[in-house]
Design a protein around this motif. Sequence first.
Motif, short mmCIF file in Angstrom:
data_model
loop_
_atom_site.label_atom_id
_atom_site.label_comp_id
_atom_site.label_asym_id
_atom_site.label_seq_id
_atom_site.Cartn_x
_atom_site.Cartn_y
_atom_site.Cartn_z
N GLU A 84 -3.99 -0.53 7.08
CA GLU A 84 -4.48 -0.97 5.90
C GLU A 84 -3.77 -2.18 5.39
N ARG A 118 -1.57 4.70 9.46
CA ARG A 118 -2.59 4.52 8.54
C ARG A 118 -2.24 3.28 7.68
N ARG A 173 -5.26 -4.84 7.28
CA ARG A 173 -6.66 -5.31 6.53
C ARG A 173 -6.48 -6.06 5.42
N HIS A 174 -5.50 -5.76 4.50
CA HIS A 174 -5.37 -6.55 3.00
C HIS A 174 -4.66 -7.79 3.42
N ILE A 223 0.74 -1.29 0.12
CA ILE A 223 -0.06 -0.10 -0.09
C ILE A 223 0.79 1.28 -0.15
#
Length: 782
Positions: free
Chosen positions: A256, A252, A259-260, A240
């Motif tokens: 993320e 952040r 989550r991925h 990301i």
Amino acid sequence: MHHLTENHDVVVCGGGLAGLSAAVAAARHGSRTCLVQDRPVLGGNSSSEIRVVPRGAAIYHAYARETGVVSELLAAERAANHEEIFENGWTNGVWDLVQYDLVMNTPGLTLHLNTSVTGVDVAGGRITSVTARTAHAETELTLTGDVFVDCTGDGVVADLAGCEWRMGTEGADEFDEPHAPPAANDNVMGSSIHFKTRDVGYPVAFEPPSWAVEYDDASFFYRGGRRPSTLRGGFWWIEIGVPWHTIRDNERIRHELTRHALGVWDWIKNKDPKLRERAATYALDWIGQLPGKRESRRIMGQHLMTEHDLRRAEPFEDEIAYGGWNIDLHTPGGLLAPTSEPTAAEGHDPSASAAVAAYVGPFGIPLRSLTAKDVDNLLMAGRNVSATHVALGSVRVQNTTALMGQAAGTAAAVAVRRGLTAARVPAEAVDEVQQTLLRDGCFLPNVLNTDADDLARRARAVQASSEAVLHGAGPHDPWRAEGWDRRRKFGPDDPADELTARRGQWIGAEVADGRFTLREIEVCLSNDGDEEREVAVSLLPVDHIWDYRVDREPLATTTLRVPPGRHHWLPWRPELGGAAAAEALPGTGHRYLRLDLAATPGVRWHTASRVEPGHVSAFQMASGQLRRFRDGVTAAFRVSPPQRCYGPGNVLSGETRPHRSVNLWRSDPAVPLPQWVAAEWDEPVALRTVQLTFAGHLIRDYEVYGPFYRDPQCARDYTVEVTEAAPGEPAEWRPVVTVTGNHQPRRRHELPEPVRARRVRVVVQATNGDPSAALYELRCYG
């Protein structure tokens, strides 16, 4: 808050492989050195917190493994670690401990872990001190120094010192880089986290948390270059970046990525049509929570490396490291983009357009790109060096950054010792930096050992108990692991040997009195068709083992006629006695020639069942240049008469790997060990230090080596012996060094006191498995 002040010569900020290498190098050369690391472990992206496999030039170029401090670490890790390497996710605490152990055993080096740089003081264009804080110890440090090295990745020290830096992507209009977009933008490569799984032997379920990203589209993975090639995890493409800022939004990005990553594992475990059945017994074992960054600030130095520097023909006068990774520019956004990194999206096909355009190296890296232009006493190493976004795509990988780190630490020590500012070293002391790096085991493609203090260079002669000769190698030879683990053993009828493209094979050719001694070459070919086929053959002079040019004037050419059938040994007697041979290498010695066979579909040039040391092959890419064939193999060939390219004089060639020639003394494998190589002087010398570079750990990328690996080529048990007797006189050899159980290719032995020697010899009693003793370099110092 507790306050401490420490005074050092060199302060290195950042404890990744670049910073660690810089700090060790500076301390080894007498500088009082401090290493500041903001994490509890060393190694940066390679540490057990992030787990990125250290990589570099050897993934694309045979015999291009990085040496120096990083080689010591990687060889020690493989010898001690039970863990099998796989791409990312493999690292355990053994690797952390190997690095920590090196720092603890380096005199003059002070380490501060869990300590973050918070401030920089500048006066008169020089950094006077940095302020750092160890939060959990409630301690604030003031660290003074003469030279500072920024290896923080984000360029924290340079930024706080007011240095100019860049971030984002330069446009093609600025430097005319082929990989640059038409206009500049803010895009940088993204960050990744990895996970690791374990096969527990029975079915286990995985239910993702509600906040994990949900994946349902197989084409997103299999057509987008995000192929789950293994069930073990470690997928670099869990990445990301934009639209988030890679520094300010790091937390952040971490969330993320988590989550991925969980969503990717849910896809593999529960939905992937190709993998879910195989994944039934796999359980999630570890997931990283520290993003591994690829790019942020790039500090402006005395020279800004661009894409053109990765392909330049003229070497840098201040070359202090080399690179060879491809121009690996990840797609902005990572998992948020339609496809992954371009070469992955093309299936890692080496003949596809993205791979051909990205292929570079090996290339030199200048010291000026490690020297800040705005502060007199600041050097940098790692992904924050002075390079454009495109150039960074190649030099950012960890083994390359380690080389830059060792160079920066060495330059810092030279500056301290000579009373120079770091800014003056590239112009006034680069020769000393280069020769010191070579002495410390590094390799520079365009610099030879010219160390005036090396007594071995004054030797009148070098002799050996025996020497191997080059016969060649065939597809039916007994297989032997000559210093590397094979990912697989190729059979004698591998269809991948088909000449779908031009192929080249390097040959160490002997020259006597200005003429090549080579009289006949044979190649082993198969014709899978029903009719005779013709294969065009040429023999070319090449400057070195990475000379991939195909437009050179050949020394000789011919056409071989291949009848239908398998495993034909076809001879050729090239005419090599003319002026071209004499101009290629006057006098006596040996050099590389390259045997090229033209593309001939339906004909196979077989791969030998073993690798002949220093003899590798390549294939032609669409760009018109060659690239290493497979992962570094020997094509089946024979030469007559046998070529004497492994002689004892190679230990004084000034190079410590196959490059301009084989550069290796290798004993006759048919003669049992022990075997020896010896240097002699006209008059006795006072000997205090003996330095040896054995064979091993060079040909292939680090990840192909297995657990508890000790390179078979490397000497295991050996002695260094001296005598004052002149040649021809009865010699009483006296051992001054005795070593057992060695696995390191480079060994430096400091004798307790100087000894008088007319001759010195290295006697290898046992290797780690190879039948030959082998040595690249012998150095001696008073």
